[in-house]
Design an enzyme around this catalytic site. Structure first.
Site, PDB file in Angstrom:
ATOM      1  N   LYS A  52       0.853  -1.209   0.000  1.00 42.60           N
ATOM      2  CA  LYS A  52       0.000   0.000   0.000  1.00 42.60           C
ATOM      3  C   LYS A  52       0.879   1.247   0.000  1.00 42.60           C
ATOM      4  O   LYS A  52       0.659   2.174  -0.783  1.00 42.60           O
ATOM      5  CB  LYS A  52      -0.879  -0.001   1.248  1.00 42.60           C
ATOM      6  CG  LYS A  52      -1.550   1.324   1.546  1.00 42.60           C
ATOM      7  CD  LYS A  52      -2.475   1.277   2.739  1.00 42.60           C
ATOM      8  CE  LYS A  52      -1.782   1.458   4.038  1.00 42.60           C
ATOM      9  NZ  LYS A  52      -1.481   2.847   4.415  1.00 42.60           N
ATOM     10  N   ASN A  53       1.886   1.251   0.870  1.00 42.05           N
ATOM     11  CA  ASN A  53       2.662   2.479   1.092  1.00 42.05           C
ATOM     12  C   ASN A  53       3.684   2.759   0.001  1.00 42.05           C
ATOM     13  O   ASN A  53       4.355   3.785   0.047  1.00 42.05           O
ATOM     14  CB  ASN A  53       3.314   2.449   2.477  1.00 42.05           C
ATOM     15  CG  ASN A  53       2.258   2.574   3.567  1.00 42.05           C
ATOM     16  OD1 ASN A  53       1.100   2.899   3.293  1.00 42.05           O
ATOM     17  ND2 ASN A  53       2.649   2.297   4.795  1.00 42.05           N
ATOM     18  N   CYS A 148      -5.170  12.130  12.993  1.00 39.35           N
ATOM     19  CA  CYS A 148      -5.565  10.748  12.737  1.00 39.35           C
ATOM     20  C   CYS A 148      -5.801  10.091  14.094  1.00 39.35           C
ATOM     21  O   CYS A 148      -5.723  10.739  15.122  1.00 39.35           O
ATOM     22  CB  CYS A 148      -4.500  10.019  11.928  1.00 39.35           C
ATOM     23  SG  CYS A 148      -3.112   9.544  12.899  1.00 39.35           S
ATOM     24  N   ARG A 153      -0.562  14.624  13.081  1.00 38.72           N
ATOM     25  CA  ARG A 153       0.537  14.179  12.204  1.00 38.72           C
ATOM     26  C   ARG A 153       0.847  15.362  11.290  1.00 38.72           C
ATOM     27  O   ARG A 153       0.253  15.549  10.261  1.00 38.72           O
ATOM     28  CB  ARG A 153       0.121  12.924  11.442  1.00 38.72           C
ATOM     29  CG  ARG A 153       0.059  11.732  12.394  1.00 38.72           C
ATOM     30  CD  ARG A 153      -0.427  10.491  11.715  1.00 38.72           C
ATOM     31  NE  ARG A 153       0.482  10.019  10.689  1.00 38.72           N
ATOM     32  CZ  ARG A 153       0.127   9.028   9.869  1.00 38.72           C
ATOM     33  NH1 ARG A 153      -1.087   8.536   9.939  1.00 38.72           N
ATOM     34  NH2 ARG A 153       0.978   8.592   8.960  1.00 38.72           N
ATOM     35  N   PRO A 154       1.787  16.196  11.731  1.00 37.20           N
ATOM     36  CA  PRO A 154       2.051  17.456  11.021  1.00 37.20           C
ATOM     37  C   PRO A 154       2.587  17.232   9.610  1.00 37.20           C
ATOM     38  O   PRO A 154       3.061  16.142   9.294  1.00 37.20           O
ATOM     39  CB  PRO A 154       3.106  18.118  11.908  1.00 37.20           C
ATOM     40  CG  PRO A 154       3.748  17.003  12.650  1.00 37.20           C
ATOM     41  CD  PRO A 154       2.692  15.960  12.843  1.00 37.20           C
ATOM     42  N   ASP A 156       4.485  19.932   8.371  1.00 35.66           N
ATOM     43  CA  ASP A 156       5.350  21.117   8.294  1.00 35.66           C
ATOM     44  C   ASP A 156       6.586  20.876   7.449  1.00 35.66           C
ATOM     45  O   ASP A 156       7.026  21.744   6.682  1.00 35.66           O
ATOM     46  CB  ASP A 156       5.765  21.550   9.703  1.00 35.66           C
ATOM     47  CG  ASP A 156       6.398  20.401  10.491  1.00 35.66           C
ATOM     48  OD1 ASP A 156       5.786  19.309  10.530  1.00 35.66           O
ATOM     49  OD2 ASP A 156       7.507  20.560  11.001  1.00 35.66           O
ATOM     50  N   LEU A 157       7.125  19.660   7.494  1.00 34.55           N
ATOM     51  CA  LEU A 157       8.341  19.371   6.711  1.00 34.55           C
ATOM     52  C   LEU A 157       8.042  19.407   5.206  1.00 34.55           C
ATOM     53  O   LEU A 157       8.832  19.883   4.402  1.00 34.55           O
ATOM     54  CB  LEU A 157       8.914  18.008   7.090  1.00 34.55           C
ATOM     55  CG  LEU A 157       9.394  17.868   8.533  1.00 34.55           C
ATOM     56  CD1 LEU A 157       9.756  16.420   8.829  1.00 34.55           C
ATOM     57  CD2 LEU A 157      10.564  18.792   8.812  1.00 34.55           C
ATOM     58  N   ASP A 343       4.664   0.408  12.145  1.00 30.40           N
ATOM     59  CA  ASP A 343       3.436  -0.214  11.645  1.00 30.40           C
ATOM     60  C   ASP A 343       3.299  -1.665  12.072  1.00 30.40           C
ATOM     61  O   ASP A 343       2.287  -2.300  11.762  1.00 30.40           O
ATOM     62  CB  ASP A 343       3.388  -0.130  10.110  1.00 30.40           C
ATOM     63  CG  ASP A 343       3.194   1.289   9.646  1.00 30.40           C
ATOM     64  OD1 ASP A 343       3.328   1.540   8.428  1.00 30.40           O
ATOM     65  OD2 ASP A 343       2.935   2.156  10.494  1.00 30.40           O
ATOM     66  N   ARG A 435      -8.639  -0.618   4.683  1.00 33.55           N
ATOM     67  CA  ARG A 435      -7.762   0.396   4.077  1.00 33.55           C
ATOM     68  C   ARG A 435      -6.441  -0.224   3.653  1.00 33.55           C
ATOM     69  O   ARG A 435      -5.828   0.219   2.698  1.00 33.55           O
ATOM     70  CB  ARG A 435      -7.460   1.507   5.092  1.00 33.55           C
ATOM     71  CG  ARG A 435      -8.636   2.390   5.418  1.00 33.55           C
ATOM     72  CD  ARG A 435      -8.200   3.579   6.254  1.00 33.55           C
ATOM     73  NE  ARG A 435      -7.104   4.289   5.587  1.00 33.55           N
ATOM     74  CZ  ARG A 435      -6.493   5.351   6.124  1.00 33.55           C
ATOM     75  NH1 ARG A 435      -6.837   5.784   7.316  1.00 33.55           N
ATOM     76  NH2 ARG A 435      -5.516   5.954   5.483  1.00 33.55           N
TER      77      ARG A 435
HETATM   78  C1  EPZ Z   1       4.258   6.784   6.580  1.00 33.69           C
HETATM   79  O1  EPZ Z   1       3.466   7.807   7.142  1.00 33.69           O
HETATM   80  C2  EPZ Z   1       3.336   5.594   6.456  1.00 33.69           C
HETATM   81  N1  EPZ Z   1       2.219   5.927   5.584  1.00 33.69           N
HETATM   82  C3  EPZ Z   1       2.809   5.208   7.832  1.00 33.69           C
HETATM   83  O2  EPZ Z   1       2.049   4.020   7.670  1.00 33.69           O
HETATM   84  C4  EPZ Z   1       3.989   4.916   8.754  1.00 33.69           C
HETATM   85  O3  EPZ Z   1       3.496   4.666  10.044  1.00 33.69           O
HETATM   86  C5  EPZ Z   1       4.938   6.122   8.783  1.00 33.69           C
HETATM   87  O4  EPZ Z   1       5.350   6.443   7.449  1.00 33.69           O
HETATM   88  C6  EPZ Z   1       6.182   5.857   9.599  1.00 33.69           C
HETATM   89  O5  EPZ Z   1       6.869   4.754   9.072  1.00 33.69           O
HETATM   90  C7  EPZ Z   1       2.397   5.880   4.259  1.00 33.69           C
HETATM   91  O6  EPZ Z   1       3.470   5.572   3.766  1.00 33.69           O
HETATM   92  C8  EPZ Z   1       1.210   6.222   3.405  1.00 33.69           C
HETATM   93  P1  EPZ Z   1       6.312  10.113   8.597  1.00 33.69           P
HETATM   94  P2  EPZ Z   1       4.040   9.322   7.157  1.00 33.69           P
HETATM   95  O7  EPZ Z   1       6.145  11.418   7.905  1.00 33.69           O
HETATM   96  O8  EPZ Z   1       4.798   9.587   5.924  1.00 33.69           O
HETATM   97  C9  EPZ Z   1       6.886  13.377  11.926  1.00 33.69           C
HETATM   98  C10 EPZ Z   1       0.142   2.672   7.763  1.00 33.69           C
HETATM   99  O9  EPZ Z   1      -0.324   2.101   8.756  1.00 33.69           O
HETATM  100  N2  EPZ Z   1       6.612  14.391  10.892  1.00 33.69           N
HETATM  101  O10 EPZ Z   1       7.477   9.234   8.246  1.00 33.69           O
HETATM  102  O11 EPZ Z   1       2.923  10.218   7.493  1.00 33.69           O
HETATM  103  C11 EPZ Z   1       5.661  12.577  12.279  1.00 33.69           C
HETATM  104  O12 EPZ Z   1       4.876  13.258  13.242  1.00 33.69           O
HETATM  105  C12 EPZ Z   1       0.641   4.099   7.906  1.00 33.69           C
HETATM  106  O13 EPZ Z   1       0.290   2.160   6.631  1.00 33.69           O
HETATM  107  C13 EPZ Z   1       6.753  15.741  11.206  1.00 33.69           C
HETATM  108  O14 EPZ Z   1       7.085  16.093  12.340  1.00 33.69           O
HETATM  109  O15 EPZ Z   1       5.022   9.247   8.396  1.00 33.69           O
HETATM  110  C14 EPZ Z   1       6.247  11.304  12.823  1.00 33.69           C
HETATM  111  O16 EPZ Z   1       6.593  11.465  14.170  1.00 33.69           O
HETATM  112  C15 EPZ Z   1       0.279   4.674   9.238  1.00 33.69           C
HETATM  113  N3  EPZ Z   1       6.506  16.667  10.247  1.00 33.69           N
HETATM  114  C16 EPZ Z   1       7.526  11.139  12.016  1.00 33.69           C
HETATM  115  O17 EPZ Z   1       7.768  12.397  11.389  1.00 33.69           O
HETATM  116  C17 EPZ Z   1       6.151  16.317   8.969  1.00 33.69           C
HETATM  117  O18 EPZ Z   1       5.957  17.215   8.125  1.00 33.69           O
HETATM  118  C18 EPZ Z   1       7.432  10.104  10.928  1.00 33.69           C
HETATM  119  O19 EPZ Z   1       6.290  10.387  10.164  1.00 33.69           O
HETATM  120  C19 EPZ Z   1       6.021  14.940   8.670  1.00 33.69           C
HETATM  121  C20 EPZ Z   1       6.261  13.993   9.636  1.00 33.69           C
END
Ligand code: EPZ
Length: 468
Positions: A52-53, A148, A153-154, A156-157, A343, A435
């Site tokens: 999926k991801n 969520c 889940r920001p 900002d980056l 996950d 999902r």
């Molecule tokens: C991806 O989400 C996956 N989703 C998530 O899987 C997975 O849990 C996550 O990566 C971590 O491995 C998809 O790939 C569609 P992140 P993502 O940005 O990209 C912080 C599932 O169950 N952050 O890597 O949203 C954030 O808060 C889903 O399939 C910022 O601070 O995760 C977190 O602590 C759930 N600012 C950390 O980074 C930002 O702008 C990692 O989040 C973005 C993220």
């Protein structure tokens, strides 16, 4: 008991109380639940679907390419449906053949650079349209994703990154409105703090057709990102450093459509491995087909083997899991790839409950991703959440119960618990599960599990239901 006036409340007659359910037809809310009858061994084989991801970034990349792209091995999931509708809004057209798992994106005409709230709120990855539309059209109006199930889940980056690549960004009533200065991103450098899968994907999309070079530091190294980057290369993107913390991209005029293949879902693989460890017949191998075990990351493999579970894989990626007589408790802490995937942490708590002794799960990625624990405690699990960790006592037998799904991975941990609980477990609201897991009940029942999908009305009167 007031005798409700069958004709309902008369005008002006406001002193009578009319029981709502006697004067209104209750609108049913048909939902699906999975009913698992525990105690069967998991045996034979299971097949892993496409990731999926990884499919989601691949679909976003297809929107950047002017033409018809094909993505093989795309799972039939609600998130794929949602993202297909997000892409539809731009004017591109998507079709999927759920039998062959082939998805086609015709992005010959993309004229609406928008991703609406109604769809983005359902799936956070819709935010990838920011990078895709900036790369294709030089501007984008994308709804901010909501929170969520496990907290904010920001993004900002993502926003700071596209700014660094030459976009002007403003927030307008819940939407991110981004415009490439001069109509085309310039490219630039940006360091992700913390590392982020989604931000890495979004910035790769944005940088792919920028006028100059871009560097993403502290980039995610997940296989999802590597496979996505290789597909962008096949579409003509110039990318170096995939799988390392520094990704360099030299922008090109535009991407060419292509036929690309999605990888196997490493989280579904990990989920099935845990299922085999807790519900397999000790000493009997359970086979997992269609897998790519090299995508699991060393931390998960090491922890899995440390439980005493047998793990081997063949040249073609087929995985064989042999449940031990007794599982050893192994504490884990999640981390970015190749660390233990967040996950899989919910699923791991169920494995810990089946071993002897106490162990703990620490989630260093998300601080409050433990909504499943309250539900698992209703099944008898002795687990206590302390901040961003949960301590689980092993050896406490689980009993079936009605439990509520709250998010994708939480819901699958309830199904895993149902495999080993005595009696029936009803996992409600499996739209969360749908999902990210394709035909889970079909795959498990083909492997010996007594599980079925049942339609139910969430608000039906339980008494009436019990007596019908
Ligand atoms: C991806 O989400 C996956 N989703 C998530 O899987 C997975 O849990 C996550 O990566 C971590 O491995 C998809 O790939 C569609 P992140 P993502 O940005 O990209 C912080 C599932 O169950 N952050 O890597 O949203 C954030 O808060 C889903 O399939 C910022 O601070 O995760 C977190 O602590 C759930 N600012 C950390 O980074 C930002 O702008 C990692 O989040 C973005 C993220």
């Amino acid at each position: 008991m007031l005798e409700a006036d069958r004709n309902g409340p008369q005008k002006g007659n406001t002193n009578r109380i009319f029981p709502y359910e006697q004067t209104h037809h209750l609108i049913p809310i048909p939902l699906d639940k999975l009913v698992v009858r525990g105690g069967n061994f998991l045996e034979g084989s299971l097949t892993v679907s496409g990731s999926k991801n990884t499919a989601l970034p691949l679909m976003a990349g297809a929107v950047v390419a002017n033409g018809v792209s094909v993505i093989e091995n795309v799972p039939a999931l609600r998130d794929i449906d949602t993202f297909s509708r997000v892409i539809d809004v731009t004017g591109a057209r998507v079709s999927i053949d759920r039998e062959s798992h082939r998805l086609v994106v015709d992005a010959s005409s993309v004229e609406n650079a928008e991703a609406p709230y109604e769809l983005v709120k359902r799936m956070r990855a819709s935010f990838y349209m920011l990078g895709a539309l900036l790369a294709r059209m030089g501007h984008a109006r994308v709804s901010l994703p909501g929170g969520c199930a496990w907290g904010p889940r920001p993004v900002d980056l993502h926003i700071e990154g596209v700014k660094a690549f030459g976009a002007d960004v403003e927030l307008d009533r819940g939407y991110v409105v981004a415009k490439a200065r001069g109509g085309r991103l310039s490219g630039g450098n940006f360091k992700l703090t913390p590392s982020s899968v989604g931000a890495t994907v979004n910035l790769m999309l944005a940088a792919s057709t920028a006028a100059g070079g871009s560097r993403i530091e502290n980039a995610a190294r997940e296989p999802d990102v590597v496979v996505f980057g290789e597909a962008l290369r096949k579409m003509g993107a110039r990318i170096e450093g995939l799988g390392t913390p520094t990704i360099e991209i030299e922008g090109v005029e535009g991407l060419e459509s292509a036929t690309v293949t999605n990888c196997a879902d490493r989280i579904e693989l990990g989920t099935f491995m845990i299922a085999a460890a807790i519900a397999g017949r000790p000493g009997e191998p359970v086979t997992i087909l269609g897998a790519q075990p090299d995508h699991l990351g060393q931390a998960f493999v090491d922890a899995f083997v440390e439980t005493g579970t047998g793990l081997t894989s063949d040249e073609d990626g087929t995985v064989h899991v042999v449940a031990p007589e007794e599982l050893k408790p192994v504490s884990i802490a999640t981390g970015i790839y190749p660390g233990f995937p967040t996950d899989l942490q919910a699923q791991w708590t169920v494995l810990l409950s089946q071993g002897r002794g106490n162990a703990k799960v620490v989630d260093t990625i998300y601080s409050d991703r433990f909504k499943h624990i309250a539900e698992l405690r209703r099944m008898g699990m002795n687990a206590i959440v302390l901040g961003n960790e949960v301590v689980v006592e092993g050896g406490v037998p689980l009993t079936g119960a009605q439990v509520m799904s709250t998010d994708l991975r939480a819901s699958v941990s309830l199904v895993l618990a149902g495999l080993v609980a005595s009696g029936e477990t009803h996992v409600l609201r499996v739209y969360h599960l749908d999902r990210g897991y394709e035909n889970l009940e079909g795959k498990l029942s083909d492997a010996g599990i007594d599980i079925e999908r049942v339609r139910y009305d969430e608000f039906a009167d339980p008494v009436a239901e019990a007596t019908t």
